[in-house]
Motif scaffolding. Sequence first.
Motif, PDB file in Angstrom:
ATOM      1  N   UNK A 109       0.835  -1.202   0.000  1.00  0.00           N
ATOM      2  CA  UNK A 109       0.000   0.000   0.000  1.00  0.00           C
ATOM      3  C   UNK A 109       0.871   1.253   0.000  1.00  0.00           C
ATOM      4  N   UNK A 110       1.921   1.238   0.809  1.00  0.00           N
ATOM      5  CA  UNK A 110       2.797   2.418   0.860  1.00  0.00           C
ATOM      6  C   UNK A 110       3.511   2.642  -0.474  1.00  0.00           C
ATOM      7  N   UNK A 111       3.979   1.549  -1.087  1.00  0.00           N
ATOM      8  CA  UNK A 111       4.628   1.688  -2.392  1.00  0.00           C
ATOM      9  C   UNK A 111       3.652   2.232  -3.438  1.00  0.00           C
ATOM     10  N   UNK A 112       2.427   1.764  -3.369  1.00  0.00           N
ATOM     11  CA  UNK A 112       1.428   2.244  -4.312  1.00  0.00           C
ATOM     12  C   UNK A 112       1.131   3.721  -4.076  1.00  0.00           C
ATOM     13  N   UNK A 113       1.118   4.151  -2.816  1.00  0.00           N
ATOM     14  CA  UNK A 113       0.876   5.557  -2.513  1.00  0.00           C
ATOM     15  C   UNK A 113       2.028   6.421  -3.041  1.00  0.00           C
ATOM     16  N   UNK A 114       3.249   5.930  -2.891  1.00  0.00           N
ATOM     17  CA  UNK A 114       4.406   6.678  -3.408  1.00  0.00           C
ATOM     18  C   UNK A 114       4.325   6.819  -4.929  1.00  0.00           C
ATOM     19  N   UNK A 115       3.881   5.738  -5.585  1.00  0.00           N
ATOM     20  CA  UNK A 115       3.758   5.793  -7.045  1.00  0.00           C
ATOM     21  C   UNK A 115       2.704   6.803  -7.456  1.00  0.00           C
ATOM     22  N   UNK A 116       1.640   6.905  -6.714  1.00  0.00           N
ATOM     23  CA  UNK A 116       0.600   7.896  -7.014  1.00  0.00           C
ATOM     24  C   UNK A 116       1.145   9.297  -6.829  1.00  0.00           C
ATOM     25  N   UNK A 117       1.915   9.494  -5.783  1.00  0.00           N
ATOM     26  CA  UNK A 117       2.489  10.833  -5.530  1.00  0.00           C
ATOM     27  C   UNK A 117       3.396  11.263  -6.681  1.00  0.00           C
ATOM     28  N   UNK A 118       4.259  10.340  -7.126  1.00  0.00           N
ATOM     29  CA  UNK A 118       5.147  10.669  -8.240  1.00  0.00           C
ATOM     30  C   UNK A 118       4.355  10.950  -9.515  1.00  0.00           C
ATOM     31  N   UNK A 119       3.380  10.125  -9.767  1.00  0.00           N
ATOM     32  CA  UNK A 119       2.580  10.319 -10.975  1.00  0.00           C
ATOM     33  C   UNK A 119       1.822  11.636 -10.923  1.00  0.00           C
ATOM     34  N   UNK A 120       1.376  12.020  -9.725  1.00  0.00           N
ATOM     35  CA  UNK A 120       0.658  13.286  -9.585  1.00  0.00           C
ATOM     36  C   UNK A 120       1.575  14.469  -9.859  1.00  0.00           C
ATOM     37  N   UNK A 121       2.797  14.376  -9.344  1.00  0.00           N
ATOM     38  CA  UNK A 121       3.767  15.454  -9.583  1.00  0.00           C
ATOM     39  C   UNK A 121       4.061  15.580 -11.073  1.00  0.00           C
ATOM     40  N   UNK A 127       0.913  19.303 -17.070  1.00  0.00           N
ATOM     41  CA  UNK A 127      -0.230  20.189 -17.276  1.00  0.00           C
ATOM     42  C   UNK A 127       0.201  21.649 -17.271  1.00  0.00           C
ATOM     43  N   UNK A 128       1.124  21.966 -16.359  1.00  0.00           N
ATOM     44  CA  UNK A 128       1.603  23.350 -16.304  1.00  0.00           C
ATOM     45  C   UNK A 128       2.332  23.716 -17.596  1.00  0.00           C
ATOM     46  N   UNK A 129       3.177  22.790 -18.078  1.00  0.00           N
ATOM     47  CA  UNK A 129       3.901  23.052 -19.328  1.00  0.00           C
ATOM     48  C   UNK A 129       2.926  23.206 -20.484  1.00  0.00           C
ATOM     49  N   UNK A 130       1.953  22.370 -20.545  1.00  0.00           N
ATOM     50  CA  UNK A 130       0.996  22.425 -21.647  1.00  0.00           C
ATOM     51  C   UNK A 130       0.236  23.748 -21.650  1.00  0.00           C
ATOM     52  N   UNK A 152       1.109  15.802 -25.646  1.00  0.00           N
ATOM     53  CA  UNK A 152       1.384  14.371 -25.544  1.00  0.00           C
ATOM     54  C   UNK A 152       1.957  14.024 -24.172  1.00  0.00           C
ATOM     55  N   UNK A 153       2.888  14.866 -23.690  1.00  0.00           N
ATOM     56  CA  UNK A 153       3.463  14.623 -22.367  1.00  0.00           C
ATOM     57  C   UNK A 153       2.388  14.710 -21.272  1.00  0.00           C
ATOM     58  N   UNK A 154       1.475  15.651 -21.452  1.00  0.00           N
ATOM     59  CA  UNK A 154       0.391  15.791 -20.480  1.00  0.00           C
ATOM     60  C   UNK A 154      -0.476  14.539 -20.458  1.00  0.00           C
ATOM     61  N   UNK A 155      -0.785  14.023 -21.644  1.00  0.00           N
ATOM     62  CA  UNK A 155      -1.656  12.847 -21.721  1.00  0.00           C
ATOM     63  C   UNK A 155      -0.962  11.603 -21.163  1.00  0.00           C
ATOM     64  N   UNK A 156       0.344  11.488 -21.409  1.00  0.00           N
ATOM     65  CA  UNK A 156       1.101  10.359 -20.840  1.00  0.00           C
ATOM     66  C   UNK A 156       1.112  10.448 -19.314  1.00  0.00           C
ATOM     67  N   UNK A 157       1.338  11.639 -18.798  1.00  0.00           N
ATOM     68  CA  UNK A 157       1.345  11.831 -17.345  1.00  0.00           C
ATOM     69  C   UNK A 157      -0.030  11.529 -16.745  1.00  0.00           C
ATOM     70  N   UNK A 158      -1.067  11.911 -17.488  1.00  0.00           N
ATOM     71  CA  UNK A 158      -2.430  11.644 -17.021  1.00  0.00           C
ATOM     72  C   UNK A 158      -2.685  10.127 -16.947  1.00  0.00           C
ATOM     73  N   UNK A 159      -2.216   9.371 -17.966  1.00  0.00           N
ATOM     74  CA  UNK A 159      -2.378   7.914 -17.977  1.00  0.00           C
ATOM     75  C   UNK A 159      -1.575   7.260 -16.855  1.00  0.00           C
ATOM     76  N   UNK A 160      -0.339   7.774 -16.642  1.00  0.00           N
ATOM     77  CA  UNK A 160       0.489   7.236 -15.554  1.00  0.00           C
ATOM     78  C   UNK A 160      -0.186   7.445 -14.198  1.00  0.00           C
TER      79      UNK A 160
END
Length: 365
Positions: A109-121, A127-130, A152-160
């Motif tokens: 669960x903690x690893x999954x939370x860390x992955x969400x945090x990175x993906x959110x960043x 999104x800011x760049x776009x 494209x980078x925004x959409x990839x980040x959104x999928x991640x």
Amino acid sequence: MKGFKVKYWTIPVVIFIGLFLVFRSGAFSNGKATVSTTNSGVSIKATEAQLVNTVPNLMLNGSIEGKTSAIVSTKLAGRIEQVMVQEGQHVNAGDPLARLESAELGNSVRNAQDAVTKAQVNYDLAMSDYQRYQTLYSQGAISQQTLDNAEAKKRIAEADLSSATTSQSNAKEQYGYGIIAAPVDGVVANVTATVGQVVSPGTPLMAVQDISQVYAVINIEQKDLSLVKVGQKADVTVDTYDNKKFEGIVDLINPEAGTTNRMFRTKIKIDNTDGALKAGMFSKVQLATGDAIQILTVPQGAVIQKQGIYYVFTVENDKAVRHQVEIGNTTGEVIQIKSGLPSGSKVAVSNVSQLKDGDVVRIVE
């Protein structure tokens, strides 16, 4: 001459002694003494067969089942860390029953939370760049291709971010599976789970049975099926409570006969809010099948059975007369006689096994 007189005198004495010995030995015992013994007869007690009002019914054996019986198992492989309940304990749906070792699940669960945090960043940055490139593009400062790359980078980040969020949800769900909970309200039964036991998915650990309502389950023969209807009342007894009758109704009749016994499985629903009846109890079910009628009854002691045939001895003119009878249900100390015995007959109720047809009998109190 003297010797002759002595012999003549002894002859009557010898004859008398001989006759005495003969009578004493029982050579003439077929006479008066035997007749006296025979005339005394076999001593018995007797009573009159009684007509009583009774309701025709079916008496069937069955067993008690809970309204629901949920088998509890784990969805994960693991080692049991704690068992939180005992057999007979009442639980509500969702209450914890047992727990698996959860350190590894917690790390996931903690690893999954860390992955969400990175993906959110990453998503926030993309999104800011776009948004900035959109502004520059509107001012003619950048090309369409540069804007498309930012999008494209925004959409990839959104999928991640979406994938990370899904993984987090799965990890939390797996962590939740570490707590094995009650699926229904009921009573805990058949606990096999022990601390330290390594279990696989689907391994039965215990059962939770809802016994607020129970069923007396019986099997009905085809010849009696027309006598039983859904909604019909029934009286149910169990050995645990000798003098108590539980009221039930026919709730379900299986429309198909069993393949092994060719009988129809039938459920009698019984209210069990006090929890008196337990799943697995042996039960006796009485189903009324008609209006009250008069039927002949005799004490159980009056009926004897030989090679599957039942007999009763009546007393007629001080003699025992044997009657082959067809018996019905037994209630208490009396047994029903369906046929073979005239109403009002006086029947022997003691020493019945010693009687033969035609024996002289003597009625005693």
